[in-house]
Design an enzyme around this catalytic site. Sequence first.
Site, PDB file in Angstrom:
ATOM      1  N   SER A 157      -7.260  -5.496  36.109  1.00  0.00           N
ATOM      2  CA  SER A 157      -7.443  -4.133  36.635  1.00  0.00           C
ATOM      3  C   SER A 157      -8.007  -4.204  38.045  1.00  0.00           C
ATOM      4  O   SER A 157      -8.704  -5.175  38.394  1.00  0.00           O
ATOM      5  CB  SER A 157      -8.416  -3.358  35.749  1.00  0.00           C
ATOM      6  N   TYR A 170     -16.425  -2.349  31.131  1.00  0.00           N
ATOM      7  CA  TYR A 170     -14.996  -2.434  31.456  1.00  0.00           C
ATOM      8  C   TYR A 170     -14.790  -3.290  32.712  1.00  0.00           C
ATOM      9  O   TYR A 170     -13.963  -4.219  32.710  1.00  0.00           O
ATOM     10  CB  TYR A 170     -14.412  -1.030  31.665  1.00  0.00           C
TER      11      TYR A 170
HETATM   12  P1  NDP Z   1      -3.561   2.671  26.175  1.00  0.00           P
HETATM   13  O1  NDP Z   1      -4.883   3.114  25.647  1.00  0.00           O
HETATM   14  O2  NDP Z   1      -2.529   3.704  26.496  1.00  0.00           O
HETATM   15  O3  NDP Z   1      -2.903   1.568  25.200  1.00  0.00           O
HETATM   16  C1  NDP Z   1      -3.671   0.476  24.754  1.00  0.00           C
HETATM   17  C2  NDP Z   1      -2.945  -0.197  23.607  1.00  0.00           C
HETATM   18  O4  NDP Z   1      -3.746  -1.315  23.158  1.00  0.00           O
HETATM   19  C3  NDP Z   1      -2.754   0.715  22.396  1.00  0.00           C
HETATM   20  O5  NDP Z   1      -1.457   0.556  21.866  1.00  0.00           O
HETATM   21  C4  NDP Z   1      -3.830   0.228  21.427  1.00  0.00           C
HETATM   22  O6  NDP Z   1      -3.489   0.406  20.059  1.00  0.00           O
HETATM   23  C5  NDP Z   1      -3.839  -1.259  21.741  1.00  0.00           C
HETATM   24  N1  NDP Z   1      -5.055  -1.906  21.261  1.00  0.00           N
HETATM   25  C6  NDP Z   1      -6.348  -1.487  21.397  1.00  0.00           C
HETATM   26  N2  NDP Z   1      -7.179  -2.317  20.782  1.00  0.00           N
HETATM   27  C7  NDP Z   1      -6.423  -3.291  20.210  1.00  0.00           C
HETATM   28  C8  NDP Z   1      -6.720  -4.432  19.408  1.00  0.00           C
HETATM   29  N3  NDP Z   1      -7.977  -4.730  19.050  1.00  0.00           N
HETATM   30  N4  NDP Z   1      -5.700  -5.213  19.006  1.00  0.00           N
HETATM   31  C9  NDP Z   1      -4.420  -4.917  19.329  1.00  0.00           C
HETATM   32  N5  NDP Z   1      -4.075  -3.846  20.076  1.00  0.00           N
HETATM   33  C10 NDP Z   1      -5.077  -3.035  20.511  1.00  0.00           C
HETATM   34  O7  NDP Z   1      -3.922   1.829  27.494  1.00  0.00           O
HETATM   35  P2  NDP Z   1      -3.061   1.508  28.797  1.00  0.00           P
HETATM   36  O8  NDP Z   1      -1.653   1.344  28.453  1.00  0.00           O
HETATM   37  O9  NDP Z   1      -3.443   2.455  29.865  1.00  0.00           O
HETATM   38  O10 NDP Z   1      -3.709   0.110  29.200  1.00  0.00           O
HETATM   39  C11 NDP Z   1      -3.074  -1.128  28.928  1.00  0.00           C
HETATM   40  C12 NDP Z   1      -3.822  -2.215  29.688  1.00  0.00           C
HETATM   41  O11 NDP Z   1      -3.797  -1.907  31.079  1.00  0.00           O
HETATM   42  C13 NDP Z   1      -5.305  -2.322  29.300  1.00  0.00           C
HETATM   43  O12 NDP Z   1      -5.686  -3.674  29.311  1.00  0.00           O
HETATM   44  C14 NDP Z   1      -6.003  -1.560  30.415  1.00  0.00           C
HETATM   45  O13 NDP Z   1      -7.323  -1.963  30.600  1.00  0.00           O
HETATM   46  C15 NDP Z   1      -5.111  -1.922  31.593  1.00  0.00           C
HETATM   47  N6  NDP Z   1      -5.209  -1.026  32.734  1.00  0.00           N
HETATM   48  C16 NDP Z   1      -4.836   0.298  32.622  1.00  0.00           C
HETATM   49  C17 NDP Z   1      -4.915   1.124  33.728  1.00  0.00           C
HETATM   50  C18 NDP Z   1      -4.511   2.563  33.688  1.00  0.00           C
HETATM   51  O14 NDP Z   1      -4.675   3.250  34.721  1.00  0.00           O
HETATM   52  N7  NDP Z   1      -3.959   3.072  32.600  1.00  0.00           N
HETATM   53  C19 NDP Z   1      -5.396   0.625  35.034  1.00  0.00           C
HETATM   54  C20 NDP Z   1      -5.758  -0.767  35.018  1.00  0.00           C
HETATM   55  C21 NDP Z   1      -5.660  -1.559  33.916  1.00  0.00           C
HETATM   56  P3  NDP Z   1      -3.937   1.739  19.265  1.00  0.00           P
HETATM   57  O15 NDP Z   1      -3.104   2.844  19.816  1.00  0.00           O
HETATM   58  O16 NDP Z   1      -3.623   1.414  17.832  1.00  0.00           O
HETATM   59  O17 NDP Z   1      -5.403   1.926  19.538  1.00  0.00           O
END
Ligand code: NDP
Length: 279
Positions: A157, A170
Amino acid sequence: MSGEQPSEEVAPGSATTGSGRAAGRIVVVTGGARGIGRAIVDRFAAEGATVVIGDLTDPGPVGAGLDVAGHREWVPLDVTDEISVLEFAQSVAAGHGGVDVLVNNAGIMDTRSIADETVADWDLTMAVNLRGPFLMAKHLVPLMDGRDDPAIVNIGSIEGLGANTLHSSYAASKAGVHGLTRALAVELGPAGIRCNAVAPGWIDTELNRGYVDKHPNREQAVADLAALHPVGRIGDAADVAATVLWLADPDAGFVTGQVVTVDGGRMSRLSIPASLSDD
Ligand code: NDP
């Protein structure tokens, strides 16, 4: 993960018939059920890969309607739990015989002051965002043995480079992901495995949509956000997916240990008081 069964959207065997930049590749995407992970899944599948989604919950018909050359399936996974990761790795090994690309995308974001943050809050963020990529690398790297140009792509990130307020766990976890990326690149390079990270900026997903939705004037909030970016817009999950695809591709064969920022230029712009700005 007892009681949960893997799901398949396309029959096994179609994987080998796909065409595209990732045809024939076995790709694992954690947190691939929605958001950025889902866009990564859909992009690799559209490029002919066999994609295994590791997520807590069944994503259902991922990318329904997409013209898919490859194959997608879901295998239950909690990246914080070593037993779950081991079972996931065994399932992928049994089903596909190996892994070409591991995308460590699953992540959570904790918004609390340091005063309110409990040890449990801190540990959960670290467990998902940092222990997860470590466990996945530990147990899936053996499945990369003998594959052509295997690659790991971690989703870091811009908060691993700078920080927003109330994001101590975070920001620390994402800086850790960037450090882990470099360490894995150095350790696994001699085995032919590359490891890079993508550091996305503001991407429109459920992770951060709440910030905008709670604003009384949502349109103004979106416009203000867009104005922070030299390209004049916030990011889309597909922007991240395109960069992940490239980093995993043999075209990036001499690129490892890097953190590639995908933020529309936001981190490159130096701040200046409005009174002194020429804009
Ligand atoms: P979302 O919250 O939209 O999606 C996250 C996904 O991760 C969900 O499908 C969730 O499943 C899954 N997840 C959470 N915990 C676990 C676990 N313990 N084991 C397996 N799967 C898990 O997040 P984003 O798509 O926005 O983010 C994706 C990545 O990008 C993250 O690492 C985030 O930190 C990073 N990021 C995002 C940014 C943004 O602006 N959106 C910016 C910078 C980085 P469930 O739905 O079942 O909880």
